[in-house]
Structure formats: C-alpha cells, structure tokens
Write an enzyme that holds these catalytic residues in place. Structure first.
Site, PDB file in Angstrom:
ATOM      1  N   LYS A 313       2.015  -3.353  -8.360  1.00  0.00           N
ATOM      2  CA  LYS A 313       3.417  -3.375  -8.817  1.00  0.00           C
ATOM      3  C   LYS A 313       4.297  -2.376  -8.048  1.00  0.00           C
ATOM      4  CE  LYS A 313       2.332  -5.108 -13.409  1.00  0.00           C
ATOM      5  NZ  LYS A 313       2.442  -4.981 -14.852  1.00  0.00           N
ATOM      6  N   ASP A 351       8.396  -7.226 -17.291  1.00  0.00           N
ATOM      7  CA  ASP A 351       7.522  -6.664 -18.332  1.00  0.00           C
ATOM      8  C   ASP A 351       8.359  -6.078 -19.456  1.00  0.00           C
ATOM      9  OD1 ASP A 351       5.026  -7.209 -17.365  1.00  0.00           O
ATOM     10  OD2 ASP A 351       4.802  -5.307 -16.302  1.00  0.00           O
TER      11      ASP A 351
HETATM   12  P1  NAP Z   1      -1.395   2.266 -15.870  1.00  0.00           P
HETATM   13  O1  NAP Z   1      -0.154   2.325 -15.064  1.00  0.00           O
HETATM   14  O2  NAP Z   1      -2.705   2.536 -15.209  1.00  0.00           O
HETATM   15  O3  NAP Z   1      -1.208   3.325 -17.085  1.00  0.00           O
HETATM   16  C1  NAP Z   1      -2.232   3.605 -17.999  1.00  0.00           C
HETATM   17  C2  NAP Z   1      -1.747   4.562 -19.087  1.00  0.00           C
HETATM   18  O4  NAP Z   1      -2.771   4.593 -20.089  1.00  0.00           O
HETATM   19  C3  NAP Z   1      -1.558   5.986 -18.621  1.00  0.00           C
HETATM   20  O5  NAP Z   1      -0.507   6.575 -19.364  1.00  0.00           O
HETATM   21  C4  NAP Z   1      -2.887   6.655 -18.968  1.00  0.00           C
HETATM   22  O6  NAP Z   1      -2.783   8.034 -19.257  1.00  0.00           O
HETATM   23  C5  NAP Z   1      -3.249   5.938 -20.253  1.00  0.00           C
HETATM   24  N1  NAP Z   1      -4.682   5.874 -20.499  1.00  0.00           N
HETATM   25  C6  NAP Z   1      -5.590   5.132 -19.823  1.00  0.00           C
HETATM   26  N2  NAP Z   1      -6.805   5.281 -20.350  1.00  0.00           N
HETATM   27  C7  NAP Z   1      -6.675   6.169 -21.381  1.00  0.00           C
HETATM   28  C8  NAP Z   1      -7.580   6.738 -22.300  1.00  0.00           C
HETATM   29  N3  NAP Z   1      -8.871   6.444 -22.287  1.00  0.00           N
HETATM   30  N4  NAP Z   1      -7.090   7.599 -23.218  1.00  0.00           N
HETATM   31  C9  NAP Z   1      -5.781   7.914 -23.260  1.00  0.00           C
HETATM   32  N5  NAP Z   1      -4.881   7.409 -22.399  1.00  0.00           N
HETATM   33  C10 NAP Z   1      -5.321   6.542 -21.477  1.00  0.00           C
HETATM   34  O7  NAP Z   1      -1.570   0.847 -16.567  1.00  0.00           O
HETATM   35  P2  NAP Z   1      -0.411  -0.172 -17.053  1.00  0.00           P
HETATM   36  O8  NAP Z   1      -0.086  -1.124 -15.969  1.00  0.00           O
HETATM   37  O9  NAP Z   1       0.698   0.622 -17.663  1.00  0.00           O
HETATM   38  O10 NAP Z   1      -1.186  -1.014 -18.176  1.00  0.00           O
HETATM   39  C11 NAP Z   1      -1.539  -0.386 -19.394  1.00  0.00           C
HETATM   40  C12 NAP Z   1      -1.996  -1.426 -20.404  1.00  0.00           C
HETATM   41  O11 NAP Z   1      -0.927  -2.334 -20.676  1.00  0.00           O
HETATM   42  C13 NAP Z   1      -3.176  -2.290 -19.924  1.00  0.00           C
HETATM   43  O12 NAP Z   1      -4.061  -2.451 -21.004  1.00  0.00           O
HETATM   44  C14 NAP Z   1      -2.519  -3.592 -19.549  1.00  0.00           C
HETATM   45  O13 NAP Z   1      -3.420  -4.687 -19.722  1.00  0.00           O
HETATM   46  C15 NAP Z   1      -1.393  -3.670 -20.561  1.00  0.00           C
HETATM   47  N6  NAP Z   1      -0.305  -4.544 -20.103  1.00  0.00           N
HETATM   48  C16 NAP Z   1      -0.013  -5.642 -20.855  1.00  0.00           C
HETATM   49  C17 NAP Z   1       0.994  -6.504 -20.477  1.00  0.00           C
HETATM   50  C18 NAP Z   1       1.290  -7.714 -21.334  1.00  0.00           C
HETATM   51  O14 NAP Z   1       1.968  -8.638 -20.864  1.00  0.00           O
HETATM   52  N7  NAP Z   1       0.831  -7.720 -22.569  1.00  0.00           N
HETATM   53  C19 NAP Z   1       1.752  -6.263 -19.326  1.00  0.00           C
HETATM   54  C20 NAP Z   1       1.457  -5.116 -18.567  1.00  0.00           C
HETATM   55  C21 NAP Z   1       0.425  -4.246 -18.980  1.00  0.00           C
HETATM   56  P3  NAP Z   1      -2.812   9.158 -18.106  1.00  0.00           P
HETATM   57  O15 NAP Z   1      -1.392   9.271 -17.605  1.00  0.00           O
HETATM   58  O16 NAP Z   1      -3.297  10.364 -18.781  1.00  0.00           O
HETATM   59  O17 NAP Z   1      -3.746   8.661 -17.034  1.00  0.00           O
END
Ligand code: NAP
Length: 527
Positions: A313, A351
């Site tokens: 992204k 999103d």
């Molecule tokens: P990302 O940019 O990698 O961000 C991940 C976030 O989650 C960060 O803030 C990270 O914290 C935190 N995190 C990860 N593992 C953790 C843990 N074990 N404990 C506490 N915090 C944790 O990922 P993203 O693109 O934002 O996606 C995040 C989620 O949203 C995914 O599950 C994805 O499938 C979902 N999503 C859904 C949709 C939909 O259409 N429903 C669309 C987009 C994303 P740190 O900053 O501390 O690393």
C-alpha cells in the site's frame, strides 16, 4: 456519485458476449488406460474443449490397441503428448518407440499431437510428407528455468514456424510477474496459431488472460493437485471464477496487487459482479514483488485498475502520478485507477471510506446529531497505528470525531494522535480509559485473527462504555472482541462490512457504475 448504468451496460453486454476463441485443454495424467478413460469423461463434464493425453504418465500401454481405444472413447478432440524426461516429462525410453507412438496416434485419428522442437526434424522424416489432414502438429518448447528476452522468444517462435508446425507452443517459467508481459508480446505477434504460457505461480495471469492475448488454448486441470505443469489453474476456476469464456481482446484487466495474494476474496467478488451486468472486465490476483516494476511493465490502457493489499500500500502511493489528499495523509493507497484520458495513475484509499461508512451505518439506529452526522463529537478509540489504524483515525477525524489512538508501540500511537489532533494511549491504559459512555472502539490490529481467535485487544470489562465496537479483522467474522462487545450491549460492526464497503467504492471507480451491493453482501455472507 451520480451513475447511470442503463445504456452503458447494454453496450458492455454486447462487447462481452461469448468472446473467448481460446480453447480449454484438460491435461490428463493417469497410471492406466482405464483411469485415462475415466478422466476423459470427467474432462467432458467439467467443460473442457479438448483433452491432452499424456502417454508418458501411463505405466505401460500397447500403442496400437490403447491409442485407438482412447480415441474411440473420447467425446472431445484429443491431443497426444509423449513427453520425454529431457523436456520435463516422465518418459525415459528410446526415442524411436516414442516418435513411432506419436506417428501412430496421428494415423489413428488424433486431432493434435505435440512434438518437441528438438526432435521435430526426426519426426518429420518419419512422415515422408504424408500427414493426415485432420491432425494438427504442435511443435513445442519448454523452459522450466526462466523467460528469455523478447528477441530470444521471437527467434524461438520463428524456428518453430519454419519446422513445419501447424501450431507453435512456447512454455517458459515466470520468476517475476513482469516476465509474463514478454509472453503476451510474442503471442500477439505470432503469425501461426500459438499456445503460450509462463509456468509457475507468478505466471498464472498468462493462463487466465490467454483469450485476451490470443493463445490458441489454455491448460486447466480437473482438480487442484492434478497439474501436469506448475501454475495450472483448475477448469472450474477458469470458467466460473475468471469468466474465461467472456474474456476477449478488448476485455479490461483489473486485479489485486499483493504478496501473498492467493487468499484474496476480491477476484470472486468483482468477477461475479462483472458477470452480473455483462461488464467487459476481468479481475485477477497479481502476485507482485516490485510495484514500480509491475506498473511500468503493464502500462497500457488494457490494465485499467488495481486494488493493493499488504505489503504494497505504501509503495503503491509512491508510484502513482496523482494521489488523493486523504490517501496521501494516511500514507497508503489501496486503489489505483488508470485515467482513460491520459493513462496517468490515480491513487486513493477506500479502506477508510469502507470502514467509516460501515460504522456510520451501525450508528444510525442510535441517538445522534442528525445535522453533523453520527460520528461528530464522539470519542473514537482506534486500537493500532498501522495502515488500517491510520485510515480509521483519518476517517473519524474527517467526520468530526475526537480521536484516541492506542497502540502496542506507544511512540506510533503518539505520532498518529499528533497528526489527527488526538490523544495517545498504551494498550494497557485502554482497560481503565472510560471518560464517558457511548464511545466508539475500532480494532485495527490483527489481534483475534485466525488462528489466534481466543485473543482480544481489549478486556471485556472495558467494553461497557462503548456504544459501538468495530473490528477490522474479518476471519473470523465475529471475533472474540465483537462477541464480548455484544454481550456488553454494544452495537457491532464486522471487518466483512469494511471489506464490502471498500469494495463498493473501488468497483464504482473501476467501472463507473453503481456497485451491486446486495450481490456483494450475498457473496461475502458465504465466507
Ligand atoms: P499493519 O500496517 O501491519 O499494522 C498492524 C498494527 O497492529 C500495528 O499497529 C501493530 O502494532 C499492531 N499489532 C500487530 N500485532 C499485534 C499484537 N500481537 N499485539 C498488539 N498489537 C499488534 O497492518 P494493517 O494493514 O493496518 O492491517 C491490520 C489488520 O486490519 C489486519 O488484520 C488486516 O487483515 C485488517 N484489515 C482489514 C480490512 C478489511 O477490509 N476488513 C482492510 C485492511 C486491513 P505496532 O505498531 O506495535 O507494531
């Protein structure tokens, strides 16, 4: 957005009707002739146009008897291939018996035989100029290591053409999705009918798009696990997931850029929606390593729009000619449109629209200020500060909410909170954070996602002060967080609703037509 579907759809229906000239060939590999006969029947039922009988897979066979039995019993046209180990097959016997068996297949009524370029001259000398008119000779070349340059491929095509082939077959291996562009190029320019493909996972688009670029046939397997070469899709997927019969030279290509990308539900969603209105487009998975290289390689107007997912992204944003200001602030683009007027790439972020509109829909039943909207003035707690967290925080701020960011890494929470003019919390502080009732909570971390479905980002005790809880995780649909929020009396909004919401927006940008919302919901209700 004002959208008038009527006459546009009609035109597209005309354009998209029964397009594909490309045949679907089921490659059949079996230990025995009886099994081969059984598979032929299955191939017919699955919708294949012809079968490739891989003689080299048979443990043993009597050429005259068994080849004529297979031809007699086959209700589809037959292609006989007897692939030696030196060209990636299983036959390691003497060459004369192999070439004699293929010659016999021609005489017994095969519709096609495949002969390797390396031995075509020996094979031609067996024919003495007598070739049954019905049988077409496919002269083939396989490269299981890479995809050579366009010049080298063109030279190969020329040598095959000169060998007396009726049909050219070139199979290479895709080390990168951009290798496939060279296969498309030689396919478009071949003077003889050509069967072309790039093998391997990264070559999948060469197979799906073969009707667009003019390959004579595409190989499709009866089921996963029955591939005769790496990267073959199933016939089922070609026909019903990718609408293969409706792909033609003028079909627009859309797709999801990601790595990995095979799990994405987007191809199912968009292709079903395209079919439902006869839109002349196909939506495919694009397993991309380098976004810049991909966008530079597939720069024609045929490649009309892309969705972007993890981990591309941010790179997508950097490679667009123009970026929507909100996507720029979020720092991520999940949708790229090629502008028809000048071919420039426009990036945006759907999103946040998907998530915020799903949350607003969830809040409509609850008391709110009808003028400013349901989020105005509300405390909106975002857990996570990654791509989805930024999108939700920006979206909530745009709608007039007071944003609070809680994140595992506090500094990232602080950074995002500063940008949106909000407050930052550590994850631990979330348990005791209840300045008022009726707040909104949005989880944007992957906590609670399969397989760790027992995990939750916020303890149940903390949930009673929220009127609505949203979870971006959509596998499972109802996470532990949502289940407990519901038990505490909160409205819940699932990640599936966000997924559908962002897809509506992308669909409308891709097609210029209103998204078939009920169809999207019904498709996603099955997952
Ligand atoms: P990302 O940019 O990698 O961000 C991940 C976030 O989650 C960060 O803030 C990270 O914290 C935190 N995190 C990860 N593992 C953790 C843990 N074990 N404990 C506490 N915090 C944790 O990922 P993203 O693109 O934002 O996606 C995040 C989620 O949203 C995914 O599950 C994805 O499938 C979902 N999503 C859904 C949709 C939909 O259409 N429903 C669309 C987009 C994303 P740190 O900053 O501390 O690393």
């Amino acid at each position: 957005m004002e959208l008038d579907a009527g006459s546009e759809v009609k035109k597209m229906e005309e354009a998209g009707k029964g397009k594909s000239q490309t045949l679907i060939c089921a490659p059949l590999m079996a230990d025995s002739v009886d099994q081969m006969l059984n598979l032929m029947q299955k191939a017919k039922e699955s919708g294949a146009d012809l079968v490739e009988l891989r003689l080299d897979s048979l443990k043993s066979f009597n050429p005259r008897h068994d080849i004529s039995t297979m031809i007699e019993h086959c209700s589809l046209p037959t292609l006989f291939t007897y692939r030696p180990t030196w060209e990636g097959g299983q036959y390691d016997g003497d060459e004369k018996s192999r070439l004699d068996a293929l010659h016999l297949a021609m005489e017994l009524g095969a519709d096609y035989i495949d002969i390797e370029l390396k031995v075509v001259h020996e094979f031609n000398s067996l024919l003495h100029g007598n070739k049954p008119a019905k049988c077409k000779i496919i002269v083939s070349s396989h490269n299981y290591h890479n995809t050579p340059s366009v010049e080298e491929l063109s030279d190969l095509v020329a040598r095959i053409q000169e060998s007396g082939a009726d049909i050219v077959k070139i199979a290479t291996y895709a080390l990168d999705i951009t290798d496939v562009a060279r296969i498309f190029k030689i396919t478009l320019h071949s003077q003889l009918p050509i069967i072309s493909m790039a093998m391997g996972e990264k070559g999948l688009i060469s197979r799906i798009l073969s009707p667009k670029f003019g390959s004579y046939l595409a190989f499709g397997t009866l089921e996963t696990g029955r591939e005769s070469a790496p990267g073959q899709p199933t016939i089922q997927d070609l026909l019903y997931l990718y609408n293969f019969r409706h792909i033609g030279p003028d079909t627009k290509v859309f797709g999801i850029i990601g790595k990995p990308v095979g799990h994405s539900k987007s191809p199912i969603l968009y292709n079903k929606a395209f079919r439902s209105i006869g839109f002349n487009g196909v939506y495919i998975p694009l397993l991309v390593d380098d976004v810049a290289n991909f966008l530079q390689t597939y720069s024609s107007s045929d490649f009309a729009g892309f969705s972007c997912t993890i981990p591309h992204k941010e790179a997508a944003l950097a490679n667009c000619d123009e970026v929507d200001p909100i996507a720029k602030s979020i720092g991520a683009v999940n949708c790229i449109i090629r502008k028809p007027a000048d071919g420039k790439l426009f990036g945006c972020n759907t999103d946040y629209v998907g998530a915020i509109s799903a949350i607003e829909d969830g809040l409509r039943g609850l008391p709110h200020n009808p003028v400013d909207g349901p989020l105005a003035g509300k405390i909106f707690v975002v857990i996570g500060a990654g791509g989805a967290g930024k999108a939700l925080a920006y979206g909530a701020k745009e709608k007039g909410a007071k944003v609070v960011v809680a994140n595992r890494t506090y500094e990232r929470a602080r950074e995002l909170a500063d940008i949106v003019g909000g407050q930052a919390l550590s994850l631990a502080e979330l348990s005791t954070f209840h300045p008022e009732n009726g707040m909104i909570l949005a989880n944007t971390t992957s906590i609670g996602m399969q397989p760790k479905i027992d995990e939750t980002p916020a303890p149940k005790e903390a949930l009673s002060c929220y009127s609505l809880v949203f979870d971006a995780v959509y596998t499972p649909k109802i996470t532990r967080l949502l289940r407990e929020a519901e038990e505490c009396g909160a409205e819940i909004v699932t990640g599936v609703e966000m997924f559908i919401g962002q897809a509506y927006e992308q669909y409308e940008r891709f097609t210029g037509l209103p998204a078939p919302k009920e169809l999207f919901k019904s498709i996603m209700s099955k997952y």
